[in-house]
Motif scaffolding. Structure first.
Motif, PDB file in Angstrom:
ATOM      1  N   PRO A  47       0.842  -1.198   0.000  1.00  0.00           N
ATOM      2  CA  PRO A  47       0.000   0.000   0.000  1.00  0.00           C
ATOM      3  C   PRO A  47       0.882   1.255   0.000  1.00  0.00           C
ATOM      4  N   THR A  48       0.562   2.207  -0.880  1.00  0.00           N
ATOM      5  CA  THR A  48       1.400   3.405  -0.974  1.00  0.00           C
ATOM      6  C   THR A  48       0.653   4.697  -0.696  1.00  0.00           C
ATOM      7  N   ARG A  49      -0.666   4.699  -0.832  1.00  0.00           N
ATOM      8  CA  ARG A  49      -1.459   5.901  -0.533  1.00  0.00           C
ATOM      9  C   ARG A  49      -2.714   5.494   0.213  1.00  0.00           C
ATOM     10  N   GLN A  50      -3.083   6.317   1.206  1.00  0.00           N
ATOM     11  CA  GLN A  50      -4.288   6.042   1.987  1.00  0.00           C
ATOM     12  C   GLN A  50      -5.148   7.303   2.044  1.00  0.00           C
ATOM     13  N   SER A  51      -6.451   7.074   2.145  1.00  0.00           N
ATOM     14  CA  SER A  51      -7.361   8.199   2.371  1.00  0.00           C
ATOM     15  C   SER A  51      -7.392   8.509   3.870  1.00  0.00           C
ATOM     16  N   LEU A  52      -8.135   9.531   4.248  1.00  0.00           N
ATOM     17  CA  LEU A  52      -8.209   9.897   5.668  1.00  0.00           C
ATOM     18  C   LEU A  52      -8.815   8.798   6.524  1.00  0.00           C
ATOM     19  N   ASP A  53      -9.684   7.972   5.937  1.00  0.00           N
ATOM     20  CA  ASP A  53     -10.276   6.878   6.713  1.00  0.00           C
ATOM     21  C   ASP A  53      -9.447   5.588   6.618  1.00  0.00           C
ATOM     22  N   ARG A  54      -8.229   5.707   6.178  1.00  0.00           N
ATOM     23  CA  ARG A  54      -7.250   4.615   6.080  1.00  0.00           C
ATOM     24  C   ARG A  54      -7.575   3.600   4.981  1.00  0.00           C
ATOM     25  N   THR A  55      -8.404   3.961   4.039  1.00  0.00           N
ATOM     26  CA  THR A  55      -8.659   3.107   2.885  1.00  0.00           C
ATOM     27  C   THR A  55      -7.470   3.231   1.938  1.00  0.00           C
ATOM     28  N   HIS A  56      -6.992   2.100   1.462  1.00  0.00           N
ATOM     29  CA  HIS A  56      -5.853   2.137   0.540  1.00  0.00           C
ATOM     30  C   HIS A  56      -6.318   2.616  -0.826  1.00  0.00           C
ATOM     31  N   LEU A  57      -5.677   3.668  -1.322  1.00  0.00           N
ATOM     32  CA  LEU A  57      -6.043   4.242  -2.611  1.00  0.00           C
ATOM     33  C   LEU A  57      -5.145   3.739  -3.740  1.00  0.00           C
ATOM     34  N   GLN A  58      -3.943   3.306  -3.386  1.00  0.00           N
ATOM     35  CA  GLN A  58      -2.996   2.879  -4.411  1.00  0.00           C
ATOM     36  C   GLN A  58      -2.078   1.800  -3.839  1.00  0.00           C
ATOM     37  N   THR A  59      -1.731   0.856  -4.702  1.00  0.00           N
ATOM     38  CA  THR A  59      -0.826  -0.229  -4.335  1.00  0.00           C
ATOM     39  C   THR A  59       0.332  -0.253  -5.314  1.00  0.00           C
ATOM     40  N   GLN A  60       1.531  -0.443  -4.793  1.00  0.00           N
ATOM     41  CA  GLN A  60       2.719  -0.571  -5.636  1.00  0.00           C
ATOM     42  C   GLN A  60       3.141  -2.035  -5.696  1.00  0.00           C
ATOM     43  N   HIS A  61       3.483  -2.477  -6.891  1.00  0.00           N
ATOM     44  CA  HIS A  61       4.117  -3.777  -7.085  1.00  0.00           C
ATOM     45  C   HIS A  61       5.516  -3.473  -7.613  1.00  0.00           C
ATOM     46  N   TRP A  62       6.528  -4.155  -7.074  1.00  0.00           N
ATOM     47  CA  TRP A  62       7.905  -3.901  -7.473  1.00  0.00           C
ATOM     48  C   TRP A  62       8.604  -5.234  -7.668  1.00  0.00           C
ATOM     49  N   TRP A  63       9.274  -5.367  -8.808  1.00  0.00           N
ATOM     50  CA  TRP A  63      10.006  -6.581  -9.128  1.00  0.00           C
ATOM     51  C   TRP A  63      11.453  -6.257  -9.422  1.00  0.00           C
ATOM     52  N   GLN A  64      12.323  -7.204  -9.110  1.00  0.00           N
ATOM     53  CA  GLN A  64      13.698  -7.181  -9.583  1.00  0.00           C
ATOM     54  C   GLN A  64      13.817  -8.340 -10.557  1.00  0.00           C
ATOM     55  N   VAL A  65      14.206  -8.019 -11.773  1.00  0.00           N
ATOM     56  CA  VAL A  65      14.326  -9.020 -12.816  1.00  0.00           C
ATOM     57  C   VAL A  65      15.809  -9.191 -13.131  1.00  0.00           C
ATOM     58  N   ILE A  66      16.298 -10.419 -12.975  1.00  0.00           N
ATOM     59  CA  ILE A  66      17.699 -10.731 -13.268  1.00  0.00           C
ATOM     60  C   ILE A  66      17.763 -11.194 -14.723  1.00  0.00           C
ATOM     61  N   CYS A  67      18.448 -10.416 -15.543  1.00  0.00           N
ATOM     62  CA  CYS A  67      18.601 -10.724 -16.970  1.00  0.00           C
ATOM     63  C   CYS A  67      19.949 -11.416 -17.157  1.00  0.00           C
TER      64      CYS A  67
END
Length: 131
Positions: A47-67
């Motif tokens: 979770p990366t952003r929350q509203s005032l009532d603690r509802t998650h507004l945005q989620t981040q997914h992050w990967w490391q890709v080994i080439c």
């Protein structure tokens, strides 16, 4: 709902063989790859952003890709293929949310690896999904 990691693997596999974690055979044992490839790690939602009532507004997914390849130029080519396949592609369930390649390291050699596939570059890929 399409899993973001599964879709990333689908996108990457259009240009280079890609797996979620180390390649494995049918019995689950680690398998030695036979050519240039990409190994994808990560993708858990944060979770990366929350509203005032603690509802998650945005989620981040992050990967490391080994080439991975057998020489530095090959590792750079896998990075290029992965970047062309993934960067700017929308997620099918969230067409306004795009996969982004944010960083790619230079090729490094793993001198302890006994296989010929010992050159690698790490690519960071992110996806922000609004709720």
């Amino acid at each position: 709902m399409v899993d973001p990691t599964a879709y990333l693997i689908t996108l990457a596999s259009a240009r280079v063989p890609a797996t979620d974690g180390a390649p494995r055979d049918a019995t689950g044992r680690t398998e030695t790859p036979t050519g240039p490839h990409a190994i994808i790690h990560g993708g858990a939602p944060i979770p990366t952003r929350q509203s005032l009532d603690r509802t998650h507004l945005q989620t981040q997914h992050w990967w490391q890709v080994i080439c991975v390849s057998n020489n530095p130029d090959g590792a750079r080519r896998v990075v290029d293929a992965l970047t062309r396949a993934v960067d700017g592609q929308p997620h099918p369930d969230h067409p306004a949310c795009y996969y982004r390649v944010s960083h790619a390291s230079g090729p490094i050699e793993d001198r302890d690896d006994p296989t010929e596939w010992r050159w690698s570059s790490t690519v960071d890929v992110t996806l922000y999904i609004g709720r």
